[in-house]
Write an enzyme that holds these catalytic residues in place. Structure first.
Site, PDB file in Angstrom:
ATOM      1  N   ARG A 169     -34.446  16.164  25.119  1.00 22.61           N
ATOM      2  CA  ARG A 169     -35.166  17.366  25.529  1.00 22.61           C
ATOM      3  C   ARG A 169     -36.606  17.270  25.018  1.00 22.61           C
ATOM      4  NH1 ARG A 169     -33.234  22.324  23.503  1.00 22.61           N
ATOM      5  NH2 ARG A 169     -34.453  23.237  25.181  1.00 22.61           N
ATOM      6  N   SER A 170     -37.549  17.677  25.825  1.00 26.91           N
ATOM      7  CA  SER A 170     -38.959  17.521  25.446  1.00 26.91           C
ATOM      8  C   SER A 170     -39.300  18.312  24.189  1.00 26.91           C
ATOM      9  CB  SER A 170     -39.881  17.928  26.599  1.00 26.91           C
ATOM     10  OG  SER A 170     -39.735  19.295  26.905  1.00 26.91           O
ATOM     11  N   LEU A 221     -37.519  18.701  21.542  1.00 28.50           N
ATOM     12  CA  LEU A 221     -37.153  17.892  20.378  1.00 28.50           C
ATOM     13  C   LEU A 221     -38.007  16.630  20.305  1.00 28.50           C
ATOM     14  CD1 LEU A 221     -33.314  18.412  20.382  1.00 28.50           C
ATOM     15  CD2 LEU A 221     -34.918  19.127  18.621  1.00 28.50           C
ATOM     16  N   THR A 230     -21.892   9.517  23.080  1.00 24.90           N
ATOM     17  CA  THR A 230     -22.463   9.182  21.777  1.00 24.90           C
ATOM     18  C   THR A 230     -23.980   9.186  21.894  1.00 24.90           C
ATOM     19  OG1 THR A 230     -20.549   7.886  21.058  1.00 24.90           O
ATOM     20  CG2 THR A 230     -22.662   7.370  20.012  1.00 24.90           C
ATOM     21  N   LEU A 231     -24.617   9.890  20.957  1.00 24.85           N
ATOM     22  CA  LEU A 231     -26.076   9.990  20.924  1.00 24.85           C
ATOM     23  C   LEU A 231     -26.611   9.098  19.807  1.00 24.85           C
ATOM     24  CD1 LEU A 231     -26.277  13.873  21.203  1.00 24.85           C
ATOM     25  CD2 LEU A 231     -26.618  12.217  23.055  1.00 24.85           C
ATOM     26  N   GLU A 232     -27.656   8.331  20.088  1.00 22.57           N
ATOM     27  CA  GLU A 232     -28.292   7.451  19.109  1.00 22.57           C
ATOM     28  C   GLU A 232     -29.538   8.180  18.604  1.00 22.57           C
ATOM     29  OE1 GLU A 232     -27.047   3.587  21.794  1.00 22.57           O
ATOM     30  OE2 GLU A 232     -28.993   4.532  22.026  1.00 22.57           O
ATOM     31  N   TYR A 256     -16.473   2.294  35.981  1.00 19.73           N
ATOM     32  CA  TYR A 256     -16.158   2.200  34.559  1.00 19.73           C
ATOM     33  C   TYR A 256     -14.751   2.727  34.340  1.00 19.73           C
ATOM     34  CZ  TYR A 256     -17.412   2.298  29.574  1.00 19.73           C
ATOM     35  OH  TYR A 256     -17.492   2.052  28.221  1.00 19.73           O
ATOM     36  N   GLN A 300     -13.743   8.279  25.071  1.00 15.79           N
ATOM     37  CA  GLN A 300     -14.115   8.446  23.663  1.00 15.79           C
ATOM     38  C   GLN A 300     -14.274   9.917  23.294  1.00 15.79           C
ATOM     39  OE1 GLN A 300     -17.766   6.258  23.113  1.00 15.79           O
ATOM     40  NE2 GLN A 300     -19.036   7.967  23.711  1.00 15.79           N
TER      41      GLN A 300
END
Length: 196
Positions: A105-106, A108, A131-133, A166, A177
């Protein structure tokens, strides 16, 4: 073609595109994306006493990753230079004729928080939480509150549906996951028989 808000809502209504729970569509569905919220689980990378990480070694990955759970009302402080894995609250199901792109998001981004280092894509057929990096590229710590809108998904329609989406048939490592998942690169074909 990138899906608009009307397209996204129509696909959600049809049920072939799933985002669950979509707590507040009025706020979360943007003109051409859907905001996803931050979960409570994080995987933190510790400074391991090893010379390097071998991608083909599952044991090493387990040795340098610790799980943290943020309780109700608490925050996760992401310090400058930190890299952690987080997760979305929402679980998604991407149909065979769409590809989803994970973006920050801009608001953040303007605080120097990025949500993916490289894995900004959900393939057709993917099902599960994302999953967020998470990284802090700035000079000040930033408080992240579970439940806050942390990322957004955009959807692009494929010219034809994927023939081999996938999933289990492909041996996809992250299908289904829940919570943040550490790398499973050691399961890649090129590493078979080379476990350290």
């Amino acid at each position: 073609m990138i899906l608009s808000d009307a397209d996204i809502l129509a696909r959600l209504e049809e049920g072939d595109l799933v985002i669950d729970p979509l707590e507040d569509p009025e706020i979360q569905v943007q003109p051409a994306s859907v905001d996803l919220r931050l979960g409570r689980e994080f995987l933190e990378f510790q400074h391991a006493n090893i010379p390097c990480i071998h991608p083909n070694s599952e044991q090493e990955v387990e040795e340098y990753v610790d799980e943290t759970y943020v309780e109700e009302g608490d925050e996760y402080i992401l310090h400058p230079g930190d890299f952690v894995l987080g997760t979305t609250v929402e679980r998604v199901e991407i149909p065979a004729d769409l590809i989803a792109h994970v973006e920050g998001r801009s608001s953040l981004g303007r605080l120097a928080i990025v949500v993916h280092a490289t894995a900004g894509l959900c393939d057709p057929g993917y099902e599960g939480q994302i999953t967020l990096e998470l990284s802090n590229l700035g000079t000040a710590p930033v408080a992240l509150t579970p439940g806050m809108r942390i990322s957004q998904l955009t959807f692009t329609e494929l010219k034809t549906p994927a023939e081999r989406p996938y999933g289990e048939e492909r041996g996809s490592k992250y299908q289904g996951q829940t919570g943040p998942q550490a790398s499973k690169i050691q399961g890649d074909h090129e590493f078979h028989g080379t476990q350290k």
